[in-house]
Design a protein around this motif. Structure first.
Motif, PDB file in Angstrom:
ATOM      1  N   GLU A 174      -4.303  -1.288   4.191  1.00 17.65           N
ATOM      2  CA  GLU A 174      -4.124  -2.405   3.254  1.00 17.65           C
ATOM      3  C   GLU A 174      -5.426  -2.709   2.514  1.00 17.65           C
ATOM      4  N   LYS A 175      -6.529  -2.607   3.213  1.00 25.19           N
ATOM      5  CA  LYS A 175      -7.829  -2.887   2.600  1.00 25.19           C
ATOM      6  C   LYS A 175      -8.152  -1.841   1.523  1.00 25.19           C
ATOM      7  N   LEU A 176      -7.859  -0.584   1.813  1.00 22.49           N
ATOM      8  CA  LEU A 176      -8.131   0.474   0.845  1.00 22.49           C
ATOM      9  C   LEU A 176      -7.205   0.378  -0.363  1.00 22.49           C
ATOM     10  N   ARG A 177      -5.949   0.000  -0.127  1.00 23.88           N
ATOM     11  CA  ARG A 177      -5.016  -0.130  -1.243  1.00 23.88           C
ATOM     12  C   ARG A 177      -5.448  -1.227  -2.208  1.00 23.88           C
ATOM     13  N   GLY A 178      -6.169  -2.223  -1.706  1.00 22.86           N
ATOM     14  CA  GLY A 178      -6.625  -3.315  -2.551  1.00 22.86           C
ATOM     15  C   GLY A 178      -7.875  -2.990  -3.354  1.00 22.86           C
ATOM     16  N   GLN A 179      -8.505  -1.851  -3.115  1.00 22.66           N
ATOM     17  CA  GLN A 179      -9.712  -1.467  -3.847  1.00 22.66           C
ATOM     18  C   GLN A 179      -9.345  -1.036  -5.263  1.00 22.66           C
ATOM     19  N   LYS A 180      -9.868  -1.744  -6.238  1.00 24.37           N
ATOM     20  CA  LYS A 180      -9.583  -1.408  -7.633  1.00 24.37           C
ATOM     21  C   LYS A 180     -10.220  -0.091  -8.041  1.00 24.37           C
ATOM     22  N   SER A 181     -11.312   0.294  -7.379  1.00 22.85           N
ATOM     23  CA  SER A 181     -12.009   1.519  -7.752  1.00 22.85           C
ATOM     24  C   SER A 181     -11.191   2.771  -7.424  1.00 22.85           C
ATOM     25  N   LEU A 182     -10.181   2.648  -6.559  1.00 20.90           N
ATOM     26  CA  LEU A 182      -9.373   3.809  -6.204  1.00 20.90           C
ATOM     27  C   LEU A 182      -8.275   4.087  -7.224  1.00 20.90           C
ATOM     28  N   GLY A 183      -7.949   3.114  -8.047  1.00 25.45           N
ATOM     29  CA  GLY A 183      -7.015   3.265  -9.158  1.00 25.45           C
ATOM     30  C   GLY A 183      -5.742   4.024  -8.834  1.00 25.45           C
ATOM     31  N   PHE A 184      -5.616   5.226  -9.417  1.00 25.02           N
ATOM     32  CA  PHE A 184      -4.378   5.994  -9.314  1.00 25.02           C
ATOM     33  C   PHE A 184      -4.079   6.472  -7.896  1.00 25.02           C
ATOM     34  N   LEU A 185      -5.071   6.503  -7.022  1.00 24.21           N
ATOM     35  CA  LEU A 185      -4.835   6.957  -5.655  1.00 24.21           C
ATOM     36  C   LEU A 185      -4.150   5.907  -4.794  1.00 24.21           C
ATOM     37  N   SER A 186      -4.121   4.661  -5.249  1.00 19.32           N
ATOM     38  CA  SER A 186      -3.606   3.590  -4.404  1.00 19.32           C
ATOM     39  C   SER A 186      -2.143   3.811  -4.016  1.00 19.32           C
ATOM     40  N   GLU A 187      -1.340   4.406  -4.892  1.00 19.12           N
ATOM     41  CA  GLU A 187       0.062   4.657  -4.536  1.00 19.12           C
ATOM     42  C   GLU A 187       0.168   5.718  -3.438  1.00 19.12           C
ATOM     43  N   HIS A 188      -0.742   6.697  -3.444  1.00 18.69           N
ATOM     44  CA  HIS A 188      -0.731   7.726  -2.399  1.00 18.69           C
ATOM     45  C   HIS A 188      -1.237   7.181  -1.068  1.00 18.69           C
ATOM     46  N   LEU A 189      -2.105   6.186  -1.135  1.00 22.19           N
ATOM     47  CA  LEU A 189      -2.661   5.624   0.099  1.00 22.19           C
ATOM     48  C   LEU A 189      -1.636   4.821   0.886  1.00 22.19           C
ATOM     49  N   ALA A 190      -0.500   4.525   0.292  1.00 25.55           N
ATOM     50  CA  ALA A 190       0.564   3.813   0.998  1.00 25.55           C
ATOM     51  C   ALA A 190       1.342   4.737   1.928  1.00 25.55           C
ATOM     52  N   ASP A 191       1.144   6.029   1.818  1.00 18.03           N
ATOM     53  CA  ASP A 191       1.855   6.986   2.659  1.00 18.03           C
ATOM     54  C   ASP A 191       1.394   6.832   4.111  1.00 18.03           C
ATOM     55  N   PRO A 192       2.289   6.463   5.027  1.00 15.45           N
ATOM     56  CA  PRO A 192       1.874   6.240   6.416  1.00 15.45           C
ATOM     57  C   PRO A 192       1.390   7.498   7.122  1.00 15.45           C
ATOM     58  N   SER A 193       1.784   8.682   6.645  1.00 12.43           N
ATOM     59  CA  SER A 193       1.338   9.906   7.308  1.00 12.43           C
ATOM     60  C   SER A 193      -0.169  10.130   7.143  1.00 12.43           C
ATOM     61  N   LEU A 194      -0.778   9.487   6.154  1.00 11.69           N
ATOM     62  CA  LEU A 194      -2.222   9.622   5.967  1.00 11.69           C
ATOM     63  C   LEU A 194      -3.008   8.794   6.973  1.00 11.69           C
ATOM     64  N   TRP A 195      -2.339   7.944   7.711  1.00 12.65           N
ATOM     65  CA  TRP A 195      -3.016   7.024   8.623  1.00 12.65           C
ATOM     66  C   TRP A 195      -2.594   7.195  10.076  1.00 12.65           C
ATOM     67  N   THR A 196      -1.602   8.055  10.333  1.00 11.41           N
ATOM     68  CA  THR A 196      -1.133   8.223  11.699  1.00 11.41           C
ATOM     69  C   THR A 196      -2.067   9.119  12.485  1.00 11.41           C
ATOM     70  N   LEU A 197      -2.038   8.927  13.770  1.00 14.48           N
ATOM     71  CA  LEU A 197      -2.861   9.731  14.672  1.00 14.48           C
ATOM     72  C   LEU A 197      -1.934  10.537  15.566  1.00 14.48           C
ATOM     73  N   THR A 198      -1.542  11.694  15.074  1.00 13.84           N
ATOM     74  CA  THR A 198      -0.742  12.623  15.853  1.00 13.84           C
ATOM     75  C   THR A 198      -1.528  13.914  16.007  1.00 13.84           C
ATOM     76  N   ARG A 199      -1.051  14.746  16.895  1.00 17.80           N
ATOM     77  CA  ARG A 199      -1.739  16.014  17.121  1.00 17.80           C
ATOM     78  C   ARG A 199      -1.799  16.822  15.824  1.00 17.80           C
ATOM     79  N   ARG A 200      -0.731  16.840  15.074  1.00 16.39           N
ATOM     80  CA  ARG A 200      -0.693  17.586  13.823  1.00 16.39           C
ATOM     81  C   ARG A 200      -1.607  16.988  12.768  1.00 16.39           C
ATOM     82  N   SER A 201      -1.558  15.669  12.596  1.00 21.97           N
ATOM     83  CA  SER A 201      -2.336  15.052  11.528  1.00 21.97           C
ATOM     84  C   SER A 201      -3.837  15.094  11.824  1.00 21.97           C
TER      85      SER A 201
END
Length: 183
Positions: A14-41
């Motif tokens: 949530e903190k990263l999504r609120g960063q204005k400097s990330l601009g176009f990446l903010s929609e991709h940062l909502a993907d939960p797979s980028l934040w999960t801690l699994t053996r694969r990820s």
């Protein structure tokens, strides 16, 4: 693996999504797979981060972040592992990469100057870039593969140890009952 340990140091999405400097990446940062801690990820993040740590290019973190988003692996770990190559470790890593590339290409070695590694790279870049790049890609690929295998094996070992511990705890007999009020 100890998810609580990793989650303590990872930034909140949530903190990263609120960063204005990330601009176009903010929609991709909502993907939960980028934040999960699994053996694969985590294994994939180690592969991406360590590969780009060996590649002599500017903006390694951006390339690692792009691939982490593309392959949907843990973004903070992939970006953080790029810092394995930092100003302290980079000269040694790149010199070993150059030595490996020179050996594989059968190119005569250009001995480093006594002034420093950066001056040597700048002065001799025309002669060393091909062996340096070849060695960097190969060492990056080896680090990528070995780290992925290592993370997956360590993760599996940890989970099996936890499972065995839980099974032992289930088989323990109940503590003996005492008559505390019968005197």
């Amino acid at each position: 693996m100890p998810r609580k340990f990793f989650k303590r140091y990872l930034p909140k999405p949530e903190k990263l999504r609120g960063q204005k400097s990330l601009g176009f990446l903010s929609e991709h940062l909502a993907d939960p797979s980028l934040w999960t801690l699994t053996r694969r990820s985590v294994g994939g993040a180690f592969s991406i981060g360590l590969f780009f740590a060996f590649i002599p290019m500017p903006f390694q973190m951006i390339a690692a972040a792009f691939l982490a988003i593309l392959f949907r692996v843990n973004l903070p770990i992939a970006v953080g592992l790029v810092w394995v190559s930092n100003p302290v470790t980079m000269p040694g890593m790149f010199y070993v990469s150059y030595l490996l590339g020179s050996w594989l290409m059968d190119v005569p070695l250009q001995p480093p100057d006594t002034d420093g590694m950066l001056e040597w790279v700048i002065n001799r870049f025309g002669q060393i870039w091909q062996p340096l790049l070849l060695g960097s890609v190969l060492l990056g690929a080896m680090a990528s593969l070995l780290s992925n295998i290592g993370v997956r094996l360590a993760w599996r070992w940890y989970v099996s140890m936890q499972w065995k511990r839980r099974m032992r705890m289930k088989r323990l007999p109940p503590p003996p009952q005492t008559d505390s009020g019968a005197k």
